[in-house]
Design an enzyme around this catalytic site. Structure first.
Site, PDB file in Angstrom:
ATOM      1  N   TYR A  53     -27.305  29.785  58.582  1.00 47.47           N
ATOM      2  CA  TYR A  53     -26.946  31.101  59.122  1.00 47.47           C
ATOM      3  C   TYR A  53     -25.797  31.716  58.334  1.00 47.47           C
ATOM      4  O   TYR A  53     -24.947  31.003  57.812  1.00 47.47           O
ATOM      5  CB  TYR A  53     -26.520  30.966  60.587  1.00 47.47           C
ATOM      6  CG  TYR A  53     -27.607  30.592  61.558  1.00 47.47           C
ATOM      7  CD1 TYR A  53     -28.946  30.625  61.209  1.00 47.47           C
ATOM      8  CD2 TYR A  53     -27.278  30.180  62.852  1.00 47.47           C
ATOM      9  CE1 TYR A  53     -29.928  30.280  62.113  1.00 47.47           C
ATOM     10  CE2 TYR A  53     -28.262  29.832  63.759  1.00 47.47           C
ATOM     11  CZ  TYR A  53     -29.581  29.874  63.393  1.00 47.47           C
ATOM     12  OH  TYR A  53     -30.550  29.521  64.285  1.00 47.47           O
ATOM     13  N   SER A 236     -34.706  33.095  70.880  1.00 50.48           N
ATOM     14  CA  SER A 236     -35.385  34.400  71.007  1.00 50.48           C
ATOM     15  C   SER A 236     -35.937  34.619  72.414  1.00 50.48           C
ATOM     16  O   SER A 236     -37.087  35.031  72.580  1.00 50.48           O
ATOM     17  CB  SER A 236     -36.514  34.547  69.971  1.00 50.48           C
ATOM     18  OG  SER A 236     -35.993  34.580  68.666  1.00 50.48           O
ATOM     19  N   LEU A 238     -35.355  36.974  74.268  1.00 52.59           N
ATOM     20  CA  LEU A 238     -35.627  38.416  74.381  1.00 52.59           C
ATOM     21  C   LEU A 238     -36.620  38.873  73.315  1.00 52.59           C
ATOM     22  O   LEU A 238     -36.821  40.063  73.119  1.00 52.59           O
ATOM     23  CB  LEU A 238     -34.335  39.212  74.268  1.00 52.59           C
ATOM     24  CG  LEU A 238     -33.308  38.968  75.370  1.00 52.59           C
ATOM     25  CD1 LEU A 238     -32.023  39.746  75.099  1.00 52.59           C
ATOM     26  CD2 LEU A 238     -33.865  39.319  76.738  1.00 52.59           C
ATOM     27  N   GLY A 241     -35.420  41.229  70.729  1.00 50.81           N
ATOM     28  CA  GLY A 241     -35.117  42.543  71.275  1.00 50.81           C
ATOM     29  C   GLY A 241     -36.299  43.276  71.865  1.00 50.81           C
ATOM     30  O   GLY A 241     -36.129  44.305  72.532  1.00 50.81           O
ATOM     31  N   THR A 244     -36.201  44.007  75.632  1.00 49.55           N
ATOM     32  CA  THR A 244     -35.245  44.991  76.134  1.00 49.55           C
ATOM     33  C   THR A 244     -35.924  46.341  76.353  1.00 49.55           C
ATOM     34  O   THR A 244     -35.396  47.196  77.072  1.00 49.55           O
ATOM     35  CB  THR A 244     -34.089  45.198  75.131  1.00 49.55           C
ATOM     36  OG1 THR A 244     -34.590  45.843  73.945  1.00 49.55           O
ATOM     37  CG2 THR A 244     -33.452  43.866  74.751  1.00 49.55           C
ATOM     38  N   LYS A 246     -36.359  48.469  73.867  1.00 44.11           N
ATOM     39  CA  LYS A 246     -35.799  49.469  72.950  1.00 44.11           C
ATOM     40  C   LYS A 246     -36.747  49.864  71.826  1.00 44.11           C
ATOM     41  O   LYS A 246     -36.497  50.860  71.133  1.00 44.11           O
ATOM     42  CB  LYS A 246     -34.481  48.959  72.371  1.00 44.11           C
ATOM     43  CG  LYS A 246     -34.588  47.731  71.484  1.00 44.11           C
ATOM     44  CD  LYS A 246     -33.187  47.293  71.042  1.00 44.11           C
ATOM     45  CE  LYS A 246     -33.229  46.039  70.193  1.00 44.11           C
ATOM     46  NZ  LYS A 246     -31.857  45.594  69.831  1.00 44.11           N
TER      47      LYS A 246
END
Length: 346
Positions: A53, A236, A238, A241, A244, A246
């Site tokens: 990372y 992960s 979500l 993302g 969400t 979005k």
């Protein structure tokens, strides 16, 4: 914040784990350190990082930077003991790390030492193999992964060598526990069996992708985890993302999709309708969709701690609301109904 046992290690961790894969790239260091402070204040004691990372993209010149950001917080605050720190050694195939070389027993002492230096600590609570040398079903490879050509004897010999090296790290006090990531049911069972036969460190956890949109762990792997006390650490939760909401109407400026438009193969013709079904459940029960998805992933019977990343502190603050949320049986039934209507959308 609910607390759970990490396998049979005697270590207790919060049901949410702070992921750090954006630290050192998309998350500025000051904000990363503020997140670590706030997470502790909010009851989170578990942090996950990795030698490779930050990500998106993974580059040789930034390998280890997320660990370095965490390490500078440790040095600055002197609060190493407040965290259960998990990190990972990169497996075969990532050209940015050791030219894509495999994990071997000979490699382990070197990679442990390098992570200790970057983290500015003298021990790692949970040391994980980022993915198996032989490959796995992770990252959309479940559509094509074929184990039929594997050399079982070579695989087992490598596992034995790695377990021996991990055992020596535990004896030295540099590693407390051992975990897997992006592993299969067979692979996890073999690690458990070989550890039992040799007295080597026992698998405590497995970090695989798991969310309302990706429920591959619900079948054979779940049965193994429940019966063998191996906790799932979902990453992960979500779905990068997606859950969400979005991305339902495009790509917001500064979002993860702006950097990675396909979200690692998650953007398919079926995924946005699936997300819409889960957003409808949230609306029907007056729930925040982010907190709903995180609570669902964190409280499955085989889950120890759900790993979420926050690009900025506001996202962390939002996620901390999960601690006060209970999903009713009616909500869980509605989520299962949505899953049956939209199985495996990517």
């Amino acid at each position: 914040m609910r607390m759970n046992a990490l396998g049979r290690t005697g270590i207790t961790v919060s049901e949410l784990c702070l992921g750090t894969m954006t630290f050192g790239r998309h998350t500025e260091e000051a904000d990363a350190h503020a997140q670590m402070d706030r997470a502790l204040d909010g009851g989170i004691n578990f942090l996950d990082t990795a030698e490779m990372y930050p990500v998106n993209p993974i580059e040789a010149e930034t390998v280890g930077d997320s660990e370095r950001v965490v390490g500078r917080w440790m040095a600055k605050t002197g609060r190493r003991g407040d965290w259960v720190v998990a990190t990972k050694v990169t497996g075969e195939g990532s050209s940015a790390v050791r030219d894509g070389g495999p994990i071997t027993g000979d490699l382990i002492p070197q990679t442990v030492e390098a992570s200790l230096q970057r983290l500015q600590t003298d021990y790692i609570d949970l040391y994980q193999l980022h993915w198996a040398n032989r490959g796995s079903y992770a990252f959309r490879q479940h559509w094509t992964y074929d184990p039929s050509g594997q050399d079982r004897d070579a695989i087992v010999q490598n596992m034995q060598d790695v377990l021996g090296a991990l055992g020596r790290e535990v004896e030295k006090g540099r590693v407390r526990a051992f975990g897997l990531s992006n592993e299969t049911t067979w692979g996890t069972a073999m690690w458990l069996r070989l550890a039992e036969e040799s007295g080597a460190p026992r698998v405590a956890s497995i970090q695989n992708e798991y969310s309302l949109l990706c429920r591959l762990a619900d079948t054979d792997l779940a049965e193994l985890m429940v019966n063998e006390d191996v906790g799932l650490l979902p990453f992960s939760p979500l779905a990068q993302g997606l859950l969400t909401g979005k991305y339902q109407d495009g790509i917001p400026a500064g979002s993860r999709r702006e950097v990675n438009p396909e979200l690692g193969g998650r953007m398919t013709d079926r995924v946005l309708p699936a997300v819409a079904a889960y957003l409808e459940v949230a609306r029907a029960f007056d729930l925040d969709p982010v907190q709903m998805a995180l609570a669902w992933s964190a409280r499955r019977p085989f889950v120890t701690s759900s790993i979420f990343g926050a690009t900025h502190s506001g996202q962390l603050e939002h996620a901390l609301g999960v601690a006060e949320l209970t999903l009713s049986d009616e909500v869980l039934d509605a989520l299962n109904t949505a899953h049956k209507a939209h199985p495996l959308p990517y």
